[in-house]
Design an enzyme around this catalytic site. Structure first.
Site, PDB file in Angstrom:
ATOM      1  CE  LYS A 195      -1.804  -8.486   4.771  1.00  0.00           C
ATOM      2  NZ  LYS A 195      -2.256  -9.398   3.968  1.00  0.00           N
ATOM      3  N   GLY A 196      -4.160  -2.081   4.893  1.00  0.00           N
ATOM      4  CA  GLY A 196      -5.147  -1.135   4.432  1.00  0.00           C
ATOM      5  C   GLY A 196      -5.692  -1.221   3.102  1.00  0.00           C
ATOM      6  N   GLY A 199      -2.348  -2.073   0.682  1.00  0.00           N
ATOM      7  CA  GLY A 199      -1.480  -2.744   1.042  1.00  0.00           C
ATOM      8  C   GLY A 199      -1.130  -3.011   2.679  1.00  0.00           C
ATOM      9  CD  GLU A 200       2.288  -7.063   4.187  1.00  0.00           C
ATOM     10  OE1 GLU A 200       1.236  -7.763   4.255  1.00  0.00           O
ATOM     11  OE2 GLU A 200       3.583  -7.288   3.974  1.00  0.00           O
ATOM     12  CE  LYS A 216      -0.192   3.691   4.166  1.00  0.00           C
ATOM     13  NZ  LYS A 216      -0.914   4.964   4.721  1.00  0.00           N
ATOM     14  CG  ASP A 312      -9.218   9.189   7.898  1.00  0.00           C
ATOM     15  OD1 ASP A 312     -10.189   9.150   8.118  1.00  0.00           O
ATOM     16  OD2 ASP A 312      -8.534   8.111   7.618  1.00  0.00           O
TER      17      ASP A 312
END
Length: 548
Positions: A195-196, A199-200, A216, A312
């Site tokens: 999960k982020g 969402g997941e 995603k 990132d």
């Protein structure tokens, strides 16, 4: 008392792993109702389809396959041209004895006037050079003048004839089929993998091909509440642009009532952070580090070639596939900076951000190389250079360390090449930093890597994930989201959802059709045609395979 959380995780893992072993009988059943649209229904696509040679004959997998089929049955001259390009590519990627064998085969097959495959389309000057080619000038002549002449030849009369052939008709039918609407009913859904912030990510499987992907799922209400729409659309746009073995590929984009969905390459081997801290001893073996870093470097260079800054780079965002090859993922912070443009926006993850980001000075691609240096360090030592694992550091102190402290190489697994490349990636002066003005692939750290072969997917990984292991946190360890209340959608939101939900991404989808065998099956002229579309609900697999 039984552990219901553990049981749920076991069942979820079992279904997820089972789905990755294809059941050919099930796949055949799912394909029964499929068929390419009739040509009479493809007029709109025929008018709008690209007429560029590179696009439809080289870049698009089905376009390339249809063109190759046309060449193989049209004339020996056309076929010889295609085969020469294939064999030159094989020679270029071959090593040692295989390279010499490939060279001799090319000379005997294409460069002798009495050969059936002699390149008759060459000009007199080109033909003479081809016939006289030697070991000394082979690369200059064959990879230069002769290859260019062959490509030019195929773009001419063969390409013109192809566009009026039945093979081009078949390509047009596939382009029409490509435009089918995509919904969640196109897939089976499996366990949550992570999960982020919005969402997941869960495992999904295409019903008609058996292809496994990662989906995603971005919560629409959460996106709106946190003003994440622009970032989500930018990530989707960048994923559509990239086409690299070392970056996750986007295959589908669609929406449901509650979520925006990006369907991407499934990386079932886990992320590098998981491997650093949860597989064996802390850290990763140097042979693996070199291989992964080479792939990461190629992925970053691919992004930079399109003026995209990743922003990132960290082990957590580098994922392994089922074979042990790695790709960059999570491009949510990536930014496009065309024409030498810079930015001062603060973005990234603590511990990996370059000095210029922390000081909010103008930057471009240099920040990705700094983050890669931090990531190599972490793969070796189990911590980043300026912060110990799980150490709580005030941002002011982390800033001071990043700007002032020397990098210490205290872990026993650091060797001279790894120390040197990390030190060069962590130069605080951008101009001195490896990657800013030179090619990192030339560093001694990569002396064992043949990059052309690596970038062609020909180098086996030094480590392969076990097929019966799920390299992800247990479902019970994945944090839950709180409800998002009071968020309502308006006309602008609906416009955004429509802009996001574009269906299939051509190159990835076409490759799936070829790899799964569906291209050959539906293109078979002896196959009985049926209405194209998805299976009816009654035809879908009766047993439940959704467990979240």
């Amino acid at each position: 008392m039984s552990d219901m959380g553990g049981l749920k995780n076991l069942v979820a893992n079992t279904d997820y792993l089972k789905a990755q072993s294809l059941d050919e009988k099930e796949i055949k059943k799912r394909r029964c109702s499929l068929g390419l649209p009739h040509l009479g229904n493809c007029t709109d696509v025929r008018v709008s389809v690209s007429k560029g040679f590179e696009d439809i004959c080289e870049q698009q997998p089905i376009g390339r396959a249809c063109f190759r089929q046309f060449l193989s049955v049209s004339s020996p001259e056309y076929l010889a041209a295609a085969e020469l390009l294939d064999e030159l590519n094989c020679w270029n990627l071959a090593e040692a004895e295989a390279k010499e064998e490939a060279r001799l085969n090319i000379i005997n097959k294409f460069c002798k006037a009495d050969s059936k495959s002699f390149l008759a389309f060459l000009t007199e000057d080109e033909a003479e050079k081809c016939k006289a080619v030697s070991e000394k000038d082979f690369e200059e002549v064959m990879m230069g003048q002769v290859k260019e002449a062959t490509q030019k030849f195929l773009r001419g009369q063969p390409f013109e004839e192809y566009q009026t052939s039945l093979f081009f008709d078949r390509f047009v039918q596939w382009k029409k089929f490509e435009k089918q609407p995509i919904t969640d009913k196109y897939f089976y859904e499996f366990r949550t993998l992570g999960k982020g912030g919005f969402g997941e990510v869960c495992g999904v499987q295409v019903k008609t091909t058996g292809q496994m992907y990662a989906c995603k799922k971005l919560d629409k209400k959460r996106l709106k509440k946190k003003s994440g729409e622009k970032m989500a659309l930018l990530e989707k746009k960048i994923l559509e642009m990239v086409n690299s073995l070392f970056i996750v590929n986007l295959a589908y984009a669609f929406d449901t009532k509650t979520h925006l969905c990006l369907v991407m390459t499934l990386m079932s081997g886990g992320d590098l952070k998981y491997h650093i801290f949860h597989v064996g001893e802390v850290g990763i073996e140097m042979e693996r580090i070199i291989h992964y870093t080479a792939q990461i470097t190629s992925g970053i260079l691919h992004l930079h070639s399109m003026d995209i800054v990743y922003r990132d780079m960290k082990p957590e965002n580098v994922l392994l596939d089922c074979q042990g090859q790695c790709r960059l993922s999570d491009l949510g912070l990536a930014v496009e900076l065309p024409n030498g443009k810079t930015t001062t926006q603060k973005a990234g993850t603590k511990g990996y951000m370059a000095p210029e980001i922390l000081k909010q000075e103008p930057y471009r691609t240099s920040v990705d190389w700094w983050a890669l240096g931090c990531s190599i360090y972490e793969m070796v030592a189990g911590r980043v250079p300026f912060r110990d694992h799980k150490e709580k550091v005030a941002k002011e102190e982390l800033l001071r360390r990043t700007l002032e402290d020397e990098v210490k190489f205290e872990h026993r697994n650091f060797d001279a090449p790894s120390k040197d490349i990390i030190s060069l990636f962590l130069k605080r002066n951008i101009e001195d930093r490896l990657g800013s003005n030179d090619d990192p692939r030339k560093h001694e750290f990569f002396k064992s890597i043949n990059f052309p072969r690596l970038e062609a997917g020909l180098i086996p990984p030094p480590w392969e994930p076990k097929a019966n292991v799920v390299y992800a946190k247990d479902t019970g360890d994945i944090r839950e989201f709180s409800d998002v209340k009071g968020v309502k959608f308006d006309a602008n939101d609906e416009k955004f959802f429509k802009e996001f939900s574009t269906g299939v991404v051509p190159i990835a989808w076409q490759q799936e059709m070829i790899d799964s065998g569906l291209f050959d099956e539906l293109s078979d002229p002896n196959r009985k045609e049926s209405a194209a579309g998805l299976e009816d609900e009654e035809q879908q697999k009766s047993k439940s395979c959704t467990l979240l």
